[in-house]
Design a protein around this motif. Structure first.
Motif, PDB file in Angstrom:
ATOM      1  N   ARG A   1       0.852  -1.200   0.000  1.00 47.87           N
ATOM      2  CA  ARG A   1       0.000   0.000   0.000  1.00 47.87           C
ATOM      3  C   ARG A   1       0.880   1.240   0.000  1.00 47.87           C
ATOM      4  O   ARG A   1       1.777   1.375   0.847  1.00 47.87           O
ATOM      5  N   ALA A   2       0.652   2.146  -0.943  1.00 48.92           N
ATOM      6  CA  ALA A   2       1.397   3.402  -1.000  1.00 48.92           C
ATOM      7  C   ALA A   2       0.976   4.285   0.168  1.00 48.92           C
ATOM      8  O   ALA A   2      -0.204   4.339   0.529  1.00 48.92           O
ATOM      9  N   VAL A   3       1.955   4.948   0.786  1.00 43.87           N
ATOM     10  CA  VAL A   3       1.690   5.875   1.880  1.00 43.87           C
ATOM     11  C   VAL A   3       2.478   7.157   1.646  1.00 43.87           C
ATOM     12  O   VAL A   3       3.526   7.150   1.001  1.00 43.87           O
ATOM     13  N   SER A   4       1.960   8.237   2.198  1.00 42.39           N
ATOM     14  CA  SER A   4       2.639   9.520   2.091  1.00 42.39           C
ATOM     15  C   SER A   4       2.275  10.353   3.308  1.00 42.39           C
ATOM     16  O   SER A   4       1.109  10.433   3.675  1.00 42.39           O
ATOM     17  N   SER A   5       3.287  10.916   3.950  1.00 42.97           N
ATOM     18  CA  SER A   5       3.028  11.812   5.070  1.00 42.97           C
ATOM     19  C   SER A   5       4.129  12.856   5.115  1.00 42.97           C
ATOM     20  O   SER A   5       5.242  12.629   4.619  1.00 42.97           O
ATOM     21  N   SER A   6       3.815  13.997   5.715  1.00 40.68           N
ATOM     22  CA  SER A   6       4.813  15.061   5.805  1.00 40.68           C
ATOM     23  C   SER A   6       5.946  14.665   6.750  1.00 40.68           C
ATOM     24  O   SER A   6       7.077  15.128   6.610  1.00 40.68           O
ATOM     25  N   ARG A   7       5.679  13.759   7.683  1.00 43.26           N
ATOM     26  CA  ARG A   7       6.691  13.347   8.659  1.00 43.26           C
ATOM     27  C   ARG A   7       7.664  12.320   8.083  1.00 43.26           C
ATOM     28  O   ARG A   7       8.870  12.400   8.284  1.00 43.26           O
ATOM     29  N   THR A   8       7.147  11.312   7.353  1.00 46.06           N
ATOM     30  CA  THR A   8       8.014  10.230   6.879  1.00 46.06           C
ATOM     31  C   THR A   8       8.276  10.249   5.381  1.00 46.06           C
ATOM     32  O   THR A   8       9.129   9.511   4.900  1.00 46.06           O
ATOM     33  N   GLY A   9       7.526  11.031   4.638  1.00 49.22           N
ATOM     34  CA  GLY A   9       7.698  11.063   3.198  1.00 49.22           C
ATOM     35  C   GLY A   9       6.891   9.967   2.528  1.00 49.22           C
ATOM     36  O   GLY A   9       6.025   9.345   3.128  1.00 49.22           O
ATOM     37  N   GLU A  10       7.208   9.719   1.255  1.00 51.22           N
ATOM     38  CA  GLU A  10       6.482   8.713   0.497  1.00 51.22           C
ATOM     39  C   GLU A  10       7.151   7.354   0.610  1.00 51.22           C
ATOM     40  O   GLU A  10       8.351   7.249   0.862  1.00 51.22           O
ATOM     41  N   GLY A  11       6.365   6.340   0.397  1.00 51.63           N
ATOM     42  CA  GLY A  11       6.891   4.982   0.433  1.00 51.63           C
ATOM     43  C   GLY A  11       5.779   3.969   0.317  1.00 51.63           C
ATOM     44  O   GLY A  11       4.661   4.296  -0.072  1.00 51.63           O
ATOM     45  N   VAL A  12       6.096   2.739   0.649  1.00 48.10           N
ATOM     46  CA  VAL A  12       5.139   1.635   0.565  1.00 48.10           C
ATOM     47  C   VAL A  12       5.181   0.867   1.878  1.00 48.10           C
ATOM     48  O   VAL A  12       6.265   0.585   2.406  1.00 48.10           O
ATOM     49  N   ILE A  13       4.007   0.548   2.399  1.00 54.20           N
ATOM     50  CA  ILE A  13       3.902  -0.363   3.542  1.00 54.20           C
ATOM     51  C   ILE A  13       3.535  -1.731   2.986  1.00 54.20           C
ATOM     52  O   ILE A  13       2.539  -1.884   2.277  1.00 54.20           O
ATOM     53  N   CYS A  14       4.361  -2.726   3.268  1.00 53.24           N
ATOM     54  CA  CYS A  14       4.099  -4.105   2.823  1.00 53.24           C
ATOM     55  C   CYS A  14       3.681  -4.943   4.023  1.00 53.24           C
ATOM     56  O   CYS A  14       4.326  -4.890   5.073  1.00 53.24           O
ATOM     57  N   THR A  15       2.626  -5.691   3.850  1.00 53.95           N
ATOM     58  CA  THR A  15       2.231  -6.698   4.821  1.00 53.95           C
ATOM     59  C   THR A  15       2.686  -8.033   4.250  1.00 53.95           C
ATOM     60  O   THR A  15       2.360  -8.369   3.109  1.00 53.95           O
ATOM     61  N   CYS A  16       3.455  -8.772   5.032  1.00 52.11           N
ATOM     62  CA  CYS A  16       4.082 -10.006   4.542  1.00 52.11           C
ATOM     63  C   CYS A  16       3.753 -11.182   5.447  1.00 52.11           C
ATOM     64  O   CYS A  16       3.748 -11.041   6.673  1.00 52.11           O
ATOM     65  N   ARG A  17       3.480 -12.325   4.835  1.00 47.74           N
ATOM     66  CA  ARG A  17       3.365 -13.574   5.590  1.00 47.74           C
ATOM     67  C   ARG A  17       4.779 -14.114   5.775  1.00 47.74           C
ATOM     68  O   ARG A  17       5.569 -14.156   4.826  1.00 47.74           O
ATOM     69  N   THR A  18       5.096 -14.507   6.995  1.00 50.29           N
ATOM     70  CA  THR A  18       6.451 -14.968   7.309  1.00 50.29           C
ATOM     71  C   THR A  18       6.391 -16.372   7.905  1.00 50.29           C
ATOM     72  O   THR A  18       5.534 -16.667   8.734  1.00 50.29           O
ATOM     73  N   THR A  19       7.292 -17.247   7.452  1.00 46.71           N
ATOM     74  CA  THR A  19       7.367 -18.599   8.007  1.00 46.71           C
ATOM     75  C   THR A  19       8.822 -19.059   8.067  1.00 46.71           C
ATOM     76  O   THR A  19       9.648 -18.645   7.254  1.00 46.71           O
ATOM     77  N   VAL A  20       9.099 -19.894   9.046  1.00 43.65           N
ATOM     78  CA  VAL A  20      10.353 -20.652   9.095  1.00 43.65           C
ATOM     79  C   VAL A  20       9.940 -22.111   9.036  1.00 43.65           C
ATOM     80  O   VAL A  20       9.097 -22.554   9.817  1.00 43.65           O
ATOM     81  N   VAL A  21      10.504 -22.844   8.081  1.00 48.78           N
ATOM     82  CA  VAL A  21      10.166 -24.263   7.904  1.00 48.78           C
ATOM     83  C   VAL A  21      11.420 -25.117   8.059  1.00 48.78           C
ATOM     84  O   VAL A  21      12.542 -24.634   7.908  1.00 48.78           O
ATOM     85  N   ARG A  22      11.204 -26.387   8.370  1.00 47.64           N
ATOM     86  CA  ARG A  22      12.288 -27.371   8.421  1.00 47.64           C
ATOM     87  C   ARG A  22      11.776 -28.661   7.803  1.00 47.64           C
ATOM     88  O   ARG A  22      10.564 -28.869   7.666  1.00 47.64           O
TER      89      ARG A  22
END
Length: 117
Positions: free
Chosen positions: A61-82
């Motif tokens: 999701r694209a985000v923009s604010s005067s404090r942090t500037g522009e960028g992207v917030i990514c939501t990620c699924r994370t796993t460790v497998v064996r």
């Protein structure tokens, strides 16, 4: 038997195992900023176990604010497998089991959604 021998090996601390995610983000996406991470410790990892960390982008999701500037917030699924007991090495699919799972939110400053996905 092999199962008894495996249970004698020390368990690796879960947060050490979960640190794979930070390593993935920091190495593959330089400049990324961790915003949050939730974790579920599903199975123990023992000293000597081969593991693999996985990160899958579920949403960007694209985000923009005067404090942090522009960028992207990514939501990620994370796993460790064996590999499942009795299997050698790390493969994929039915031969592996999830040890740690969760979801991370990562900010990519200056990125655009088109360049992330």
């Amino acid at each position: 038997d092999g199962g008894d021998e495996k249970r004698k090996r020390p368990v690796v601390h879960g947060m050490l195992v979960a640190s794979l995610f930070s390593s993935v983000f920091g190495t593959l996406v330089p400049g990324s900023v961790y915003r949050s991470q939730n974790l579920r410790f599903e199975r123990p990892v023992r000293v000597g176990d081969g593991v693999r960390g996985r990160v899958v982008v579920a949403e960007a999701r694209a985000v923009s604010s005067s404090r942090t500037g522009e960028g992207v917030i990514c939501t990620c699924r994370t796993t460790v497998v064996r590999a499942r007991e009795g299997k050698e090495g790390i493969s994929s699919g039915d031969d592996e089991e999830i040890c740690v799972s969760g979801e991370a939110r990562v900010w990519l400053p200056g990125a655009t959604v088109g360049r992330v996905c």
